[in-house]
Motif scaffolding. Structure first.
Motif, PDB file in Angstrom:
ATOM      1  N   PRO A  93       0.941  -1.074   0.197  1.00 35.83           N
ATOM      2  CA  PRO A  93      -0.010   0.100  -0.020  1.00 35.83           C
ATOM      3  C   PRO A  93       0.927   1.338  -0.036  1.00 35.83           C
TER       4      PRO A  93
ATOM      5  N   LEU B 297       0.510  13.984  -2.409  1.00 39.83           N
ATOM      6  CA  LEU B 297      -0.363  15.068  -3.241  1.00 39.83           C
ATOM      7  C   LEU B 297      -1.643  15.157  -3.382  1.00 39.83           C
ATOM      8  N   LYS B 298      -2.185  13.882  -3.407  1.00 39.52           N
ATOM      9  CA  LYS B 298      -3.724  13.625  -3.573  1.00 39.52           C
ATOM     10  C   LYS B 298      -4.307  13.484  -2.202  1.00 39.52           C
TER      11      LYS B 298
ATOM     12  N   LEU C 285      -4.478  10.714  -0.924  1.00 40.95           N
ATOM     13  CA  LEU C 285      -5.005   9.175  -1.379  1.00 40.95           C
ATOM     14  C   LEU C 285      -4.174   7.916  -0.934  1.00 40.95           C
ATOM     15  N   GLU C 286      -4.950   7.182  -0.647  1.00 43.00           N
ATOM     16  CA  GLU C 286      -4.312   5.849  -0.376  1.00 43.00           C
ATOM     17  C   GLU C 286      -4.387   4.981  -1.693  1.00 43.00           C
ATOM     18  N   ILE C 287      -3.125   4.363  -2.031  1.00 44.45           N
ATOM     19  CA  ILE C 287      -3.107   3.592  -3.112  1.00 44.45           C
ATOM     20  C   ILE C 287      -3.168   2.121  -2.686  1.00 44.45           C
ATOM     21  N   GLU C 288      -4.291   1.357  -3.225  1.00 41.92           N
ATOM     22  CA  GLU C 288      -4.370   0.077  -2.845  1.00 41.92           C
ATOM     23  C   GLU C 288      -3.539  -1.113  -3.309  1.00 41.92           C
ATOM     24  N   GLU C 289      -2.918  -1.800  -2.502  1.00 39.38           N
ATOM     25  CA  GLU C 289      -2.079  -2.865  -2.837  1.00 39.38           C
ATOM     26  C   GLU C 289      -2.782  -3.880  -3.771  1.00 39.38           C
TER      27      GLU C 289
ATOM     28  N   ASP D 282      -3.395  -0.288  -8.729  1.00 42.14           N
ATOM     29  CA  ASP D 282      -4.200   0.729  -9.319  1.00 42.14           C
ATOM     30  C   ASP D 282      -3.431   1.720 -10.170  1.00 42.14           C
TER      31      ASP D 282
ATOM     32  N   ALA E   4      -3.049   8.649 -14.196  1.00 44.19           N
ATOM     33  CA  ALA E   4      -3.826   9.511 -13.161  1.00 44.19           C
ATOM     34  C   ALA E   4      -5.179   8.901 -12.506  1.00 44.19           C
ATOM     35  N   TYR E   5      -5.594   7.650 -13.344  1.00 46.74           N
ATOM     36  CA  TYR E   5      -6.959   6.918 -12.936  1.00 46.74           C
ATOM     37  C   TYR E   5      -6.312   5.518 -12.575  1.00 46.74           C
ATOM     38  N   HIS E   6      -7.367   5.124 -11.962  1.00 46.99           N
ATOM     39  CA  HIS E   6      -7.016   3.448 -11.691  1.00 46.99           C
ATOM     40  C   HIS E   6      -6.815   2.619 -12.878  1.00 46.99           C
TER      41      HIS E   6
END
Lengths: 273, 463
Positions: free
Chosen positions: B72, B77-78, B80-84, B106, B167-169
């Motif tokens: 994870p 900057l955003k 946001l957590e990025i899921e692993e 993602d 930028a998107y998933h």
């Protein structure tokens, strides 16, 4: 009318999903939110079409007539309008969920009463600019409003007051409700004034639990979701430019419904009064 | 009917199977993929782990390697957590003692090298067996290190990290038939990468509107054609699938073909758009057909005919009246995958209640099977299931109202050559194998040294 109830329910569920998506791990899921917004719009169209085909006799009033009506309504204390009475009688008694529908209607009335403040202020500000079409829509929605107090004199400061003080309507409100109201108005303002990106960001941050979002994607996503309340994902709607304003109020009303449902019964009762 | 849809030769038995259960309650399997030979099966899970199974000579699949691919992350900057969670795994078709696969979450794609080590060098001059520096005064002679056998060690190492391009998933990755490039697709864009270059990628499809308010569709899946390195297909949330030719222009916003079926007006509801959103796209092995999955159906498209599919199969049409409650529970957003068998004669996809469905294209017969621990006993033959809408006609029928919508089979994979399928049900992996020979005349003995082979291939690949 069952369709209206169903549509209303679906709208509430959709708004809940959009709201919850912001606190989900991994960020906003664009695909899901897009689909939810499509459902929201479909449901709203059904809801409104039912609404208009119901008892709104003044749907075709001109702008001038609306002003007069509004002024007249201001003078009168809370009382059901002609439309209200007509619609009540038209409501079939053999409704599947009569209690719930009564609650909806009560919420509608409550919302419209608050909406009256917002919209009347808006109306007077946008008197010169609104097209006939949008005004007609606005008037149709506000026909059922129950006015629970004399209005404050409309001014720009009133808008600011609504943002900051919960007593804008002359009684104590739960913050979320006023919050939503002010957002709706702001988004309506913005759609009228041309939707500058900065304003969108403000709307997004004021409505969301998140802080300011600097990145393009999330700002545009969240503000996009907010401006659904003001103007939908275009392409499927008519190109009437004045639509955004009326939709803002529709969605604001729905937003208020949603928030109202989350309030406990006592505060709901207070608000209704 | 030799060589076609083997499991329908004998109407009573479908699959007799071995099964492997991988139990790790914390990790729901999020992707399943066989490699090009079928010798390896990779799974990715919600916790960012990759587990690779290898097929033993006896035919069973056993764990070969396990490694943590993604962790994870937090995007500061955003905020946001990025899921692993591993969204997709794709094997590279390299012919090398080592195996390579791409795994993506993602935001980041990683190229992993999985290699075996069964020898170790011993007898170094400067270091001892534990790696510590020797006292040089004790070294009196020089020796040449020799390779000695050791217990098999499977190592996984990240060779490339392709980051910061989306930028998107990310929802898909697909390796090109040229074996040099691959694509990665997110909600709005598709990027083309060279496997050896990580600091840049080319954008080949961009659906992002200038004004995000005008957003009307997102990309759901993208895949390269199996043989034509210039062709790719991508599906969208509006129910359309586009075929793009990279030779036409650098930016493939103009599609070469658009596969779309007119919506049935009698099925119109609040949820029509959601239900028509395409959740998976797969080219047939022959490259002649496209398989698309939406919420209620799977469709086979001929690449030469855009206006309607050549075949449509109902996966669970009984859900059509339940769309509202499925919307409330979020089930309507479930993304089911689909799969072809090796000869493109059978289609498979998952459903609810741990059911999965197979459709035989030639005979137009279909079957519903269940992947659950209660039902799956070692070497037992799967019995078909039936979902009934009204009254039960048989004891074994299952009523629609008793379906468990939490048990969903989203990820399935079919061995590229044989009748072996991998089914992911939550955190459990089921592997089923067919024991029938292609012509169905002989029931093979239960234990076999080598799995049955197809005698004919009805649809040879075209180039």
């Amino acid at each position: 009318m069952e369709y209206k109830v169903e549509a209303h329910r679906i709208m509430s569920i959709s708004l809940g999903k959009i709201y919850n998506s912001r606190v989900q791990r991994g960020g906003i899921k664009l695909h899901k939110n897009l689909l939810v917004s499509l459902v929201l719009r479909s449901a709203r169209q059904v809801y409104l079409s039912d609404y208009y085909s119901g008892a709104c006799l003044n749907a075709a009033q001109s702008e001038r007539e609306w002003d007069i009506t509004d002024t007249e309504r201001e003078k009168f204390p809370p009382s059901t309008t002609e439309c209200d009475r007509v619609e009540s009688s038209e409501e079939p008694q053999k409704n599947e969920r009569p209690e719930k529908e009564r609650e909806y209607r009560e919420n509608d009335d409550e919302v419209k009463s608050d909406q009256a403040d917002c919209t009347s202020t808006l109306q007077q500000e946008q008197n010169q600019n609104s097209s006939q079409d949008s005004v007609a829509k606005v008037s149709s929605e506000t026909l059922q409003e129950t006015i629970n107090e004399p209005k404050e004199s409309p001014s720009d400061s009133a808008l600011a007051e609504l943002d900051s003080t919960p007593e804008a309507n002359g009684e104590s409100h739960q913050p979320p409700k006023t919050h939503v109201c002010s957002n709706r108005k702001r988004s309506a303002e913005e759609s009228e004034s041309g939707d500058s990106p900065q304003k969108k960001t403000k709307v997004a941050s004021s409505n969301a639990k998140e802080g300011e979002e600097a990145e393009e994607m999330d700002t545009s996503n969240v503000s996009n979701l907010i401006t659904i309340f003001g103007s939908s994902f275009s392409g499927l709607l008519s190109k009437d430019g004045a639509k955004p304003e009326s939709e803002a109020e529709d969605s604001g009303q729905i937003c208020c419904d949603q928030m109202l449902k989350n309030l406990n019964p006592w505060s709901t009762a207070i608000v209704a009064f | 009917e030799a060589g076609v849809g083997g499991f329908y030769q004998n109407k009573k038995t479908f699959f007799s199977f071995f099964f492997i259960l991988v139990c790790d309650p914390a990790d729901v399997i999020s992707t399943v993929e066989f490699n090009q030979t079928g010798e390896f099966l990779a799974t990715g899970d919600k916790g960012g782990r990759v587990v690779i199974f290898q097929r033993e000579p006896q035919g069973e699949y056993n764990v070969y390697s396990t490694f943590q691919s993604h962790e994870p992350e937090f995007d500061y900057l955003k905020s946001l957590e990025i899921e692993e969670r591993i969204n997709k795994i794709r094997w590279l078709p390299l012919h090398n003692p080592a195996h390579f696969l791409l795994a993506t979450n993602d935001k980041t794609i990683k190229l992993w090298k999985v290699s075996e080590r069964d020898k170790r060098a011993e007898g170094y001059n400067l270091r001892d067996e534990e790696g510590r520096l020797k006292d040089l005064s004790t070294v009196t002679t020089l020796q040449v290190p020799v390779l000695r056998p050791m217990d098999l060690l499977v190592e996984a190492s990240p060779r490339r990290v392709f980051a910061n391009a989306h930028a998107y998933h990310i929802n898909s990755i697909s390796v090109n038939s040229d074996c040099e490039t691959y694509l990665s697709a997110d909600d709005l864009r598709i990027n083309l990468w060279n496997l050896n270059i990580t600091d840049r990628s080319f954008n080949i499809v961009d659906l992002k509107p200038e004004n995000m308010e005008d957003l009307s569709e997102v990309i759901t899946v993208a895949e390269f054609h199996p043989h034509h390195c210039h062709l790719l297909a991508f599906s969208s949330s509006t129910g359309t699938t586009r075929l793009c030719d990279m030779r036409a222009s650098a930016l493939c916003d103009q599609h070469a073909k658009l596969f779309e079926e007119a919506a049935d007006p009698s099925h119109r509801s609040f949820f029509s758009e959601i239900v028509s959103s395409v959740s998976d796209v797969k080219f047939s092995h022959s490259g002649r057909y496209l398989l698309t999955r939406d919420y209620l159906t799977v469709k086979v498209w001929d690449l030469n005919m855009e206006n309607k599919p050549v075949e449509t199969y109902q996966v669970h049409d009984y859900l059509r009246t339940k769309l509202c409650s499925l919307y409330e529970s979020d089930c309507i957003f479930d993304k089911f995958e689909c799969a072809w068998n090796g000869t493109d004669s059978v289609i498979m996809t998952g459903a609810y209640n741990n059911y999965f469905r197979m459709f035989d294209r030639a005979s137009l017969r279909d079957v519903t099977l269940e992947a659950s621990r209660e039902v799956c006993k070692r070497r037992a033959v799967l019995q078909p299931r039936r979902v009934c809408v009204g009254k039960k006609q048989k004891e074994t029928d299952v009523s629609v109202d008793s379906l468990d919508f939490r048990k969903k089979i989203l990820h399935t994979a079919w061995h590229p050559k044989e009748n072996i399928i991998a089914i992911a049900a939550s955190n459990n992996l089921y592997i089923f194998q067919d024991r029938l020979t292609p012509n169905g005349h002989h029931n093979t003995p239960e234990i076999q040294s080598a799995p049955p082979k197809w005698q004919t291939q009805p649809n040879p690949p075209t180039y």
